[in-house]
Structures are given as C-alpha cells and as structure tokens.
Design an enzyme around this catalytic site. Structure first.
Site, PDB file in Angstrom:
ATOM      1  N   SER A   1       0.858  -1.174   0.000  1.00  0.00           N
ATOM      2  CA  SER A   1       0.000   0.000   0.000  1.00  0.00           C
ATOM      3  C   SER A   1       0.898   1.229   0.000  1.00  0.00           C
ATOM      4  CB  SER A   1      -0.897   0.007   1.239  1.00  0.00           C
ATOM      5  OG  SER A   1      -1.795   1.094   1.219  1.00  0.00           O
TER       6      SER A   1
ATOM      7  N   CYS B   1       0.457  -6.143 -17.422  1.00  0.00           N
ATOM      8  CA  CYS B   1       1.046  -6.903 -16.324  1.00  0.00           C
ATOM      9  C   CYS B   1       2.301  -6.209 -15.827  1.00  0.00           C
ATOM     10  CB  CYS B   1       1.389  -8.322 -16.774  1.00  0.00           C
ATOM     11  SG  CYS B   1       2.292  -9.268 -15.522  1.00  0.00           S
TER      12      CYS B   1
ATOM     13  N   THR C   1      -7.432   1.632   4.132  1.00  0.00           N
ATOM     14  CA  THR C   1      -7.093   0.787   5.271  1.00  0.00           C
ATOM     15  C   THR C   1      -8.029   1.038   6.445  1.00  0.00           C
ATOM     16  OG1 THR C   1      -4.773   0.757   4.580  1.00  0.00           O
ATOM     17  CG2 THR C   1      -5.245   0.116   6.854  1.00  0.00           C
TER      18      THR C   1
ATOM     19  N   CYS D   1      -0.969  -9.296  -8.227  1.00  0.00           N
ATOM     20  CA  CYS D   1      -1.664  -7.999  -8.265  1.00  0.00           C
ATOM     21  C   CYS D   1      -3.100  -8.129  -8.749  1.00  0.00           C
ATOM     22  CB  CYS D   1      -0.895  -7.001  -9.125  1.00  0.00           C
ATOM     23  SG  CYS D   1      -0.982  -7.318 -10.900  1.00  0.00           S
TER      24      CYS D   1
ATOM     25  N   CYS E   1       4.807 -13.774 -11.071  1.00  0.00           N
ATOM     26  CA  CYS E   1       3.560 -13.126 -10.649  1.00  0.00           C
ATOM     27  C   CYS E   1       3.672 -12.520  -9.248  1.00  0.00           C
ATOM     28  CB  CYS E   1       2.420 -14.141 -10.681  1.00  0.00           C
ATOM     29  SG  CYS E   1       0.830 -13.491 -10.148  1.00  0.00           S
TER      30      CYS E   1
ATOM     31  N   ARG F   1      -0.007  -3.761  -7.057  1.00  0.00           N
ATOM     32  CA  ARG F   1      -1.268  -4.359  -6.579  1.00  0.00           C
ATOM     33  C   ARG F   1      -2.435  -3.605  -7.198  1.00  0.00           C
ATOM     34  NH1 ARG F   1      -4.907  -7.459  -5.508  1.00  0.00           N
ATOM     35  NH2 ARG F   1      -5.347  -8.411  -3.485  1.00  0.00           N
TER      36      ARG F   1
ATOM     37  N   CYS G   1      -4.344  -8.858 -14.393  1.00  0.00           N
ATOM     38  CA  CYS G   1      -4.673  -9.619 -15.598  1.00  0.00           C
ATOM     39  C   CYS G   1      -6.107 -10.130 -15.551  1.00  0.00           C
ATOM     40  CB  CYS G   1      -3.695 -10.766 -15.782  1.00  0.00           C
ATOM     41  SG  CYS G   1      -3.593 -11.897 -14.375  1.00  0.00           S
TER      42      CYS G   1
END
Length: 622
Positions: free
Chosen positions: A120, A566, A405, A594, A591, A369, A597
């Site tokens: 984050s 990506c 959050t 996130c 990978c 992310r 895709c």
C-alpha cells in the site's frame, strides 16, 4: 497472421472468420462461441494444466490417488491476513475475552509470513486503529511518521502547477501517518496472536466449501505436490478443510474466492460493476540532504492524458534512514491497449519536479497491486448464508483520499461485532447450517464508513466526461468541497474495465523512452526487487478458460495488451517452434499477485487462482 500456404482449409476458414469478427468488433461471448466452432480443428499449444480447468476425475493419471482431506472445526474462519481480516480477528477475541466466552478464531493467509504480500502507499488515517487498539502507541505500533507537509500538483511535461489543499478536501492529510503497511500488518498479527487468534500463514484458501443446503461451510486450503503438467508428484498432499459456523472473506482486492461467491449468491445483482486501478510502488534510499520526513506529495496529469485516470504519490518516511515511498496509480478503465502502467511510472520519475529527489539515490524495493475504485455504488451484497465479505474484497476504498485501510479495518470490526452475539447465543438462530448475519450490512450502512464513502461516491465517475481530469476536478470542487457530496444523484461507471479497451488499429502506439538504469528501470530488474518466488514445478496459477483465445483475439484485435498491463512480465507472445505463428507464454513464477490480468483481460479468459501456499512476492514493509 495465418498465411494460407501454411494452413489447412479449416485453419484458413478460421482465420477468415476471425478477421470478420475483428472487423465487426464482436462481443467476447459471440467471439468465443464462433471461435470454438470455426477453429475446433486447429491445434493450439496447451498452456493451462490446472485442475480447475482440466478436472482430475477425468484424468487417468489421478486414478487411485488418495483424495480425502483432513477437516478441522472452528467458530470463525477468516480468509486473508490483511488489515480487515486481522481487525476482525482481534475484535472477536476482544469481545470473547470481555464476556468470558470460548471462541476459536482461525485465520489463513497465503503469504509465508503475515504482511509479506501486503502493499500500500501508504498514508494511514488512524481512526479505525484507535477504535480497535486505543493504546497502540504504547504497544509500539509502527506509526513513526506523522504527516507534516501536504503538496498537491498538476504536472505538465516540463512544469508543475501547484494546487492548494483547502480544509475539508479529501486530499488533506493533517493527523495522518505515513506507514509501511506490511510492517503495520505484521504488528497487527502479533496483537492477534497475543489474544489467542490462530494464524496460519503459508496456507492459501483455494476452495469454498458448502453445506447441503447451499450455505458456506468453510474453506479448503490448496493441494501441494502437483507437477507443472497437472499430474500428481510422489509428494502429493491434499489440502486441509477448515469448517466454521461463519467464514469471513477478506482476500483483498478482486479475491478469487469472492468472485465465486458473487456468482453463487448473485451478490452483484443490485450494484454497479466494480472498477479498479493498478498501483505500482518503489522504496528508495535517497540523499539525506533531500530528505524531508513527514512530507506528502501527490500529483495528477503528465505523463497520462486527460482521459486516463491516475496520479502519483511520494512520501518521505521517518524511520531512522532517508527512505521515500513513491508510486503511480493508473485507472484500469483506460482505452489504449498500448498503454503500459509500469512504463508510465518509470517515465513519471523523470519529471523535473520528481527526478531531483531521486538523483543519487538507490531503489531498494518494487511491487504492484490492484485496488478498488468503484466506491459505494459498486459494493456488492455483503452477507450470505455462512459468510461475509470484508475489507478490500468488496471494496471500501475512499478514492479521492487514496485511502482504504481505515475503512477496511472498520468493516472487519463491524463484522465481528455483528457475528459475536449470534455465535454466543444459547440457541443458534439460523435457518441454514452456515450462520447468516445480515446485521453486518445494516450496521455498516449506519456507520461512518458508509457516510464517508457516500459523500465521495460521484468523484471517480465524474472523470468520465469530455474534459476528463479537469472536468472531474471541477466537479469535485463544486459538489464535494462546497456541498459535501449531498447532490441528489449518483453517477454511474462506464461498465467493466475489461470492456474499455479499443482495438489496436484505432489507437496510436505509445513510444516509451528507454530506462536509464539510474532513475528508471526495466521490468525484470524491478520484479527481482519484489522477492517474488514460486515453486517452478506446479501448474501455472494464471489459468485460461480457452488456450486459443489469447493469440486469436487478444493478440489479433488488441495487439496483446496483457504483455503491457502486467507489472511483472508474466505474459509474453513468442514465436511458435515451427516459426509459423505466435503463442502466449505464461511466466507464472514472476507473478506478484496484483490480479490486474484477471481484471483487465479484454476476453475475460484469464482466471487467477492461488498457487501453492507461501508463493508470491516477499515484500519487506511495503
């Protein structure tokens, strides 16, 4: 793409039909149906070997393999060890201890350690944390950097236009803290364990289990010991079942189990489609002379055009060394398939207002992310028999604040407070075997979470106008700053992000500058800084519903946008060994989880599922 001299009659017929579909912009559903009918005789290299696409009961290699799973019982099972899941766990145990009740709470997390998959910005509003743990300062919560300075800018290619942050605007950060969210999540995990919560990091929830009456029974963790070709290894072991009276799903943005629940219980029937963004982040060690602890910088504008939603952040941390966290967010409703969020991020760092901070510094971490941007009109139904959705899984992010959050944590706390009296009642009041807790959704709509999200509900969709960014800023100034979001209408989004891409022939390719290796970098060296690692000999967890669609449709119509959206180099189009075409190569080991895709694929052919537990990025305080 399909030279007639190299293909059979059937393949040539397929190629002509694909060209016709491409020209007429067929819907993905029509395309898929026609494509399968016309191209059924064309051999496509097999990509997907995962059992969710190729069932094991039809695979002779699995005959005789023991498939029974061990099962365990808990009162509450929580999927996901992020802020929402941990807040729910802590609140449940606080209530149990206060009322002297025995309550078994189990939390499963796919990361090898709590916080290792957490990424984050982050500028934290501490309201929910203070409600949950009022003495967090005395307990050593890693909130070390109070915000001391707020800067907001509109960037042009060479200049900066300062924008004053007036009192009451959502971008104001007075009273907030710059944090490394992974460190905060790890600390929350310690608090949960002290209270008696059972934490199981390294166990990925792979399947939702159901009672005979259709209510949720719990979850099953992933199997291990499956080879890349989908066959069982000698070390194969079944996952474990965790049964509970109620299961909380807090997987984070675009959770793969939540997707199944949306369909089974029709949870998205009365809400807008969710819309998303991708956030990319780096940590840098900079020259101490340029370090200004507590300074928060945000910008919009360049390098994005006015019709592409996005912006940047640059936060100066105060953790004993000159660290800055910087990142770039791009709305996934962009239309040009040639856009690369990663390369836009790298280009942004060369702006004359940004580059001086980084010059002479060293990049030490990278990650990415997806994040929810739909607002309250995109929140699905939150409760169903046996389960609840909490946190960023349903999507409680306050988009103009760039904060989610505090709302995610509060949703977990409200879920716990709704569940507890039902769990501890003398008689279990439920019409189904899995406990149904509709009170959670009612309590959330009566809380400050809903009030906050409702006030900003129109800011994100207001950017869908001819003036784009500038029209949205004007709308925000009038209807939020002056009227505080009390306008009697709610704007709609433009549909799913996957449907926004235009065909490549209608768009201009974007020429990105080459990275200089000092301020901007290439993709693979960036992924190396994420610590990403997966067991290599396992079926790719990026599954395709149809292995033939990527080349025929995504490459044929959109010029292969997955190799650009990506942020980890997972997808590549490479020549066939025969030299007469292309194939999609999936580098699943890259990978970073996130989920972009799964969200942005224009064919909605990619389905992200969990890999073996413990795989993925190894973020250290991201």
């Amino acid at each position: 793409m399909f030279p007639a001299s190299r293909y059979s009659y059937q393949a040539h017929r397929c190629a002509r039909l694909l060209q016709k579909i491409k020209t007429e912009h067929a819907t993905p559903q029509l395309y898929t149906a026609l494509h399968r009918r016309a191209c059924s005789t064309v051999s496509t290299p097999r990509i997907t070997t995962h059992y969710t696409i190729h069932p094991r009961d039809k695979d002779p290699r699995w005959e005789g393999v023991e498939m029974e799973r061990f099962a365990d019982e808990a009162d509450v099972v929580i999927v996901g060890g992020g802020p929402a899941g941990l807040a729910a766990a802590i609140r449940l145990k606080q209530l149990a201890n206060k009322h002297e009740k025995e309550l078994r709470v189990c939390l499963v997390e796919k990361a090898p350690q709590i916080g290792a998959h957490t990424l984050s910005g982050a500028c934290l509003e501490p309201s929910a944390l203070t409600e949950l743990i009022p003495d967090w300062k005395e307990r050593g919560a890693p909130l070390n950097t109070p915000v001391t300075e707020d800067v907001f800018s509109i960037l042009t290619e060479k200049y900066r236009i300062p924008v004053p942050i007036l009192p009451g605007l959502p971008m104001q950060n007075h009273g907030n803290y710059i944090v490394r969210m992974g460190n905060l999540v790890r600390w929350l995990g310690e608090q949960a364990e002290e209270l008696g919560v059972e934490l199981y990091p390294g166990y990925a929830a792979a399947e939702v289990l159901f009672h005979e009456d259709g209510s949720v029974k719990g979850i099953a963790t992933n199997d291990v010991g499956i080879a890349k070709d989908g066959s069982p290894k000698d070390i194969f072991e079944r996952g474990m079942e965790l049964h509970a009276k109620v299961t909380l799903f807090g997987e984070g943005c675009h959770g793969h189990l939540a997707k199944q629940l949306y369909n089974k219980f029709n949870l998205r029937e009365n809400c807008e489609p969710q819309t998303y963004a991708i956030g990319l982040k780096e940590l840098w060690m900079i020259d101490e002379k340029k370090w200004r602890p507590g300074r928060v910088e945000h910008s919009v504008g360049w390098p994005l055009d006015r019709n592409t939603y996005g912006g940047s952040f640059l936060y100066h941390l105060n953790e004993g060394e000159p660290l800055v966290a910087l990142g770039f967010v791009v709305g996934l409703d962009y239309t040009n398939p040639y856009l690369s969020p990663f390369r836009e991020f790298q280009r942004w760092k060369h702006h004359p207002f940004v580059a001086p901070t980084l010059e002479g510094g060293q990049r030490i971490a990278y990650g990415a992310r997806a994040l929810n941007e739909g607002g309250c009109q995109s929140i699905p139904k939150l409760t169903f028999p046996g389960g609840l959705l909490i946190g960023c899984s349903p999507g409680f992010m306050n988009v103009p604040k760039i904060k989610g959050t505090h709302t995610a944590m509060k949703s977990g706390m409200l879920a716990a407070e709704a569940i507890f009296p039902k769990l501890t009642a003398e008689t279990l009041d439920s019409e189904t075997a899995g406990l149904h807790v509709p009170e959670y959704a009612e309590n959330l709509k009566n809380s400050w979470v809903w009030k906050e999200l409702y006030a900003v509900r129109n800011i994100r969709p207001s950017f869908h106008n001819y003036f784009g960014l500038y029209g949205g800023m004007i709308y925000t100034g009038i209807f939020y700053w002056i009227f505080r979001g009390k306008e009697p209408w709610t704007l709609k989004h433009c549909g799913t992000d996957a449907n926004q891409l235009k065909p490549a022939k209608e768009c201009t390719p974007i020429e990105y500058p080459k990275p200089d290796g000092k301020i901007s970098f290439d993709l693979l060296s960036s992924v190396a800084l994420s610590g990403t690692n997966h067991e290599g000999d396992q079926p790719p967890h990026l599954t395709l519903k149809d292995d033939s669609i990527p080349v025929a449709r995504n490459l044929g119509i959109y010029d292969g946008p997955e190799q650009r959206f990506c942020p980890a180099g997972v997808y590549e189009y490479v020549p066939l060994d025969t030299g007469d075409g292309m194939r999609l190569q999936i580098n699943a080991q890259n990978c970073v989880h996130c989920k972009t895709c799964d969200i942005k694929d224009p064919s909605q052919n990619i389905n992200w599922v969990v890999p073996e537990g413990g795989g993925g990025p190894a973020y250290n305080g991201m």
